[in-house]
Design an enzyme around this catalytic site. Structure first.
Site, PDB file in Angstrom:
ATOM      1  N   GLU A 180      -6.490   4.909   7.963  1.00  0.00           N
ATOM      2  CA  GLU A 180      -6.215   6.337   7.729  1.00  0.00           C
ATOM      3  C   GLU A 180      -7.443   7.021   7.134  1.00  0.00           C
ATOM      4  O   GLU A 180      -7.709   8.190   7.399  1.00  0.00           O
ATOM      5  CB  GLU A 180      -4.987   6.484   6.811  1.00  0.00           C
TER       6      GLU A 180
ATOM      7  N   GLU B 281      -5.501  -4.795  10.597  1.00  0.00           N
ATOM      8  CA  GLU B 281      -4.423  -3.826  10.844  1.00  0.00           C
ATOM      9  C   GLU B 281      -4.714  -3.042  12.126  1.00  0.00           C
ATOM     10  O   GLU B 281      -5.510  -2.088  12.102  1.00  0.00           O
ATOM     11  CB  GLU B 281      -4.330  -2.841   9.672  1.00  0.00           C
TER      12      GLU B 281
ATOM     13  N   GLY C  28       2.813  -1.306   4.293  1.00  0.00           N
ATOM     14  CA  GLY C  28       2.835   0.106   3.929  1.00  0.00           C
ATOM     15  C   GLY C  28       4.248   0.559   3.593  1.00  0.00           C
ATOM     16  O   GLY C  28       4.742   0.346   2.480  1.00  0.00           O
ATOM     17  N   GLY C  29       4.933   1.129   4.581  1.00  0.00           N
ATOM     18  CA  GLY C  29       6.260   1.722   4.385  1.00  0.00           C
ATOM     19  C   GLY C  29       7.235   0.863   3.588  1.00  0.00           C
ATOM     20  O   GLY C  29       7.876   1.347   2.645  1.00  0.00           O
TER      21      GLY C  29
ATOM     22  N   GLY D 296       2.688   2.020  10.851  1.00  0.00           N
ATOM     23  CA  GLY D 296       3.730   3.044  10.736  1.00  0.00           C
ATOM     24  C   GLY D 296       4.444   3.360  12.040  1.00  0.00           C
ATOM     25  O   GLY D 296       5.161   4.353  12.129  1.00  0.00           O
TER      26      GLY D 296
ATOM     27  N   HIS E 158      -9.434   1.600   4.930  1.00  0.00           N
ATOM     28  CA  HIS E 158      -8.128   1.681   5.598  1.00  0.00           C
ATOM     29  C   HIS E 158      -8.255   2.620   6.801  1.00  0.00           C
ATOM     30  O   HIS E 158      -8.972   3.612   6.748  1.00  0.00           O
ATOM     31  CB  HIS E 158      -7.060   2.193   4.614  1.00  0.00           C
TER      32      HIS E 158
ATOM     33  N   SER F 120       3.396  -2.331  10.332  1.00  0.00           N
ATOM     34  CA  SER F 120       4.847  -2.404  10.579  1.00  0.00           C
ATOM     35  C   SER F 120       5.483  -3.722  10.150  1.00  0.00           C
ATOM     36  O   SER F 120       6.400  -4.218  10.810  1.00  0.00           O
ATOM     37  CB  SER F 120       5.153  -2.118  12.054  1.00  0.00           C
TER      38      SER F 120
ATOM     39  N   ASN G 106       0.874  -1.177   0.000  1.00  0.00           N
ATOM     40  CA  ASN G 106       0.000   0.000   0.000  1.00  0.00           C
ATOM     41  C   ASN G 106       0.910   1.225   0.000  1.00  0.00           C
ATOM     42  O   ASN G 106       1.539   1.526   1.008  1.00  0.00           O
ATOM     43  CB  ASN G 106      -0.883  -0.045   1.263  1.00  0.00           C
ATOM     44  N   TRP G 107       0.968   1.880  -1.142  1.00  0.00           N
ATOM     45  CA  TRP G 107       1.869   3.035  -1.256  1.00  0.00           C
ATOM     46  C   TRP G 107       1.362   4.284  -0.541  1.00  0.00           C
ATOM     47  O   TRP G 107       2.102   5.222  -0.323  1.00  0.00           O
ATOM     48  CB  TRP G 107       2.096   3.366  -2.746  1.00  0.00           C
ATOM     49  N   LYS G 108       0.082   4.318  -0.236  1.00  0.00           N
ATOM     50  CA  LYS G 108      -0.522   5.508   0.393  1.00  0.00           C
ATOM     51  C   LYS G 108      -0.284   6.736  -0.498  1.00  0.00           C
ATOM     52  O   LYS G 108      -0.278   6.602  -1.714  1.00  0.00           O
ATOM     53  CB  LYS G 108       0.021   5.702   1.811  1.00  0.00           C
TER      54      LYS G 108
HETATM   55  P1  PGA Z   1       2.968   0.138   7.626  1.00  0.00           P
HETATM   56  O1  PGA Z   1       1.487   0.411   7.025  1.00  0.00           O
HETATM   57  O2  PGA Z   1       3.439  -1.169   7.039  1.00  0.00           O
HETATM   58  O3  PGA Z   1       3.785   1.318   7.173  1.00  0.00           O
HETATM   59  O4  PGA Z   1       2.812   0.055   9.103  1.00  0.00           O
HETATM   60  C1  PGA Z   1       0.571  -0.637   6.859  1.00  0.00           C
HETATM   61  C2  PGA Z   1      -0.712  -0.115   6.248  1.00  0.00           C
HETATM   62  O5  PGA Z   1      -1.122   1.005   6.567  1.00  0.00           O
HETATM   63  O6  PGA Z   1      -1.333  -0.802   5.420  1.00  0.00           O
END
Ligand code: PGA
Length: 241
Positions: free
Chosen positions: A93, A160, A222-223, A166, A91, A202, A7-9
């Protein structure tokens, strides 16, 4: 088969996309791992052309509406037209920073089913809910509301914990195993198909083996998905299990 979805966000620029694709395509992918990458709308077409043969390209969001006067929105039909295979829905966020509601999430799921795009429904508890031992109650409510009135079973769930996204923090292997077991139990009461459940929060190449047990079908990253080598390595480490 295990799943490694990224997930590049709201990250990456055109130049980064080219570099990522070059590095991704130069690597040999492990067998029995399905790679998928959710990218910003503006890169969907290009990413499908660049890496679409080796990796399913997905969207990070879709509109609850079908079409028409919704300036700035992107419909599920448009995603289908771009060759999108899956789409993240709900998600954390979007739920917590952008005020997305359970009702909107439910509508988005329905729009995606209309176009045979696999929704990846994201659920998870906040730190306060985790500390207050409300995790199961929250997850059950999120699942029931998102799936209300839906009889389809071509979807996936990503568990999640909000406090793990993150932050570098993760639940223990046992906690992830128990919580995903619980999610699968709730899902079995809603649908009789075996729904795949991923863990996200994470995840890195270094910890993926430590946190995943057998009942976890893969990860949402994510990251670490911004770096093609780390992204592929997560799958390689998972494949060794
Ligand atoms: P993260 O994000 O791996 O950077 O913790 C995961 C996500 O939001 O899908």
């Amino acid at each position: 088969m295990k799943y490694v979805f990224g997930n590049w966000k709201m990250n990456m620029l055109l130049d980064d996309v080219k570099k990522f694709s070059k590095s991704f395509n130069a690597q040999k992918l492990p067998k029995n791992i399905k790679y998928g990458l959710a990218v910003p709308y503006v890169f969907l077409h290009q990413m499908n052309q660049l890496v679409g043969k080796k990796c399913d390209i997905g969207a990070e969001n879709t509109s609850f509406a079908k079409f028409g006067e919704y300036t700035g929105e992107i419909s599920s039909e448009m995603l289908f037209d771009q060759g999108v295979k899956f789409c993240l829905v709900g998600h954390s966020e979007r739920r917590h920073k952008l005020g997305e509601t359970d009702e909107e999430i439910n509508e988005k799921m329905k729009r995606l089913f209309e176009f045979n795009i696999t929704p990846v429904l994201c659920v998870g508890e906040t730190k306060e809910e985790y500390e207050g031992k409300k995790t199961k109650r929250i997850l059950k409510s999120q699942l029931q509301k998102a799936l209300k009135g839906i009889n389809e079973n071509n979807f996936m769930v990503a568990y999640e914990p909000v406090w793990a996204i993150g932050t570098g923090l993760t639940p223990t292997k046992q906690e992830i195993c128990d919580t995903i077991g619980y999610i699968k139990k709730v899902l079995s009461l809603i649908t009789n198909k075996d729904i795949k459940v991923l863990y996200g929060g994470s995840v890195k190449p270094e910890n993926v083996k430590m946190i995943l047990s057998n009942n976890v079908d893969g990860v949402l990253v994510g990251g670490a998905s911004l770096d093609a080598i780390k992204f592929v390595d997560i799958g390689k480490n998972l494949a060794e299990e």
